[in-house]
Each structure stands twice: as C-alpha cells, then as structure tokens.
Scaffold this motif. Sequence first.
Motif, PDB file in Angstrom:
ATOM      1  N   VAL A  86       0.851  -1.195   0.000  1.00  0.00           N
ATOM      2  CA  VAL A  86       0.000   0.000   0.000  1.00  0.00           C
ATOM      3  C   VAL A  86       0.881   1.237   0.000  1.00  0.00           C
ATOM      4  O   VAL A  86       2.015   1.208   0.448  1.00  0.00           O
ATOM      5  N   LYS A  87       0.320   2.317  -0.507  1.00  0.00           N
ATOM      6  CA  LYS A  87       1.041   3.576  -0.547  1.00  0.00           C
ATOM      7  C   LYS A  87       0.301   4.571   0.337  1.00  0.00           C
ATOM      8  O   LYS A  87      -0.901   4.760   0.186  1.00  0.00           O
ATOM      9  N   LEU A  88       1.007   5.154   1.266  1.00  0.00           N
ATOM     10  CA  LEU A  88       0.424   6.107   2.181  1.00  0.00           C
ATOM     11  C   LEU A  88       1.320   7.341   2.234  1.00  0.00           C
ATOM     12  O   LEU A  88       2.504   7.230   2.577  1.00  0.00           O
ATOM     13  N   PHE A  89       0.784   8.475   1.873  1.00  0.00           N
ATOM     14  CA  PHE A  89       1.533   9.720   1.835  1.00  0.00           C
ATOM     15  C   PHE A  89       2.808   9.595   1.004  1.00  0.00           C
ATOM     16  O   PHE A  89       3.875  10.057   1.377  1.00  0.00           O
ATOM     17  N   VAL A  91       4.622   6.983   0.437  1.00  0.00           N
ATOM     18  CA  VAL A  91       5.573   5.957   0.879  1.00  0.00           C
ATOM     19  C   VAL A  91       4.899   4.587   0.747  1.00  0.00           C
ATOM     20  O   VAL A  91       3.752   4.404   1.165  1.00  0.00           O
ATOM     21  N   SER A  92       5.613   3.625   0.176  1.00  0.00           N
ATOM     22  CA  SER A  92       5.073   2.271   0.010  1.00  0.00           C
ATOM     23  C   SER A  92       5.356   1.433   1.242  1.00  0.00           C
ATOM     24  O   SER A  92       6.447   1.474   1.807  1.00  0.00           O
ATOM     25  N   TYR A  93       4.356   0.672   1.655  1.00  0.00           N
ATOM     26  CA  TYR A  93       4.454  -0.229   2.795  1.00  0.00           C
ATOM     27  C   TYR A  93       3.938  -1.599   2.396  1.00  0.00           C
ATOM     28  O   TYR A  93       3.105  -1.718   1.527  1.00  0.00           O
ATOM     29  N   ILE A  94       4.413  -2.623   3.086  1.00  0.00           N
ATOM     30  CA  ILE A  94       3.871  -3.969   2.886  1.00  0.00           C
ATOM     31  C   ILE A  94       3.124  -4.346   4.123  1.00  0.00           C
ATOM     32  O   ILE A  94       3.484  -4.084   5.214  1.00  0.00           O
TER      33      ILE A  94
END
Length: 94
Positions: A86-89, A91-94
């Motif tokens: 997911v991308k939040l602000f 920044v990509s996260y898993i």
Amino acid sequence: MKIGVIKDPKQGEARVGMTPENVKILVEAGNEVLVDNNAGAGQVLLMNNILRLAEKIVDTDEAWTAELIVKVKEPMESEYHYFKKVKLFGVSYI
C-alpha cells in the motif's frame, strides 16, 4: 468495507476473531463480512451463528482479499504472501 475473518493456521488454534454479535453489527452497518470457510472449526456452535449472519462464506484466498483482516494471532510466515503493498503519503508499505 470488506472485512475478512481468517482461519488461523497455527496448529491447535480453534478460536475465531469475531463473535456473532460483531458480525451482525458490522453487516448492519453496511460492511461485507467474508468468513474463511475453515475459521473456528473447533467451535461449531459459535461458527454456525457467525456463518448464519455473515455475508459470504469463502475460501481462505478470497477472505484475504478484504480491506481489513481479523485474526486471533499474528500472521504466520505461511500467510505473508497475502500481504498487499500500500502507498500512504507517497511511501510504500507492505
């Protein structure tokens, strides 16, 4: 929102992360509850009530497609492949 209730693959784990009352409240609020067809196998009465109230009884793969996942225990390594990036602000996260 789609909410997935997942069977825990940990050996000996028979609990499920929702009660029938939780499922009823979430469905009445307009959510779609996807219950893993193997969830709570050791709690027949509880699961019969949950399954009666749930929107859908699905296989494990489909339950993991939900936006919110409900489990009893932390994810196990065998479940990591279900995680989505997911991308939040920005920044990509898993």
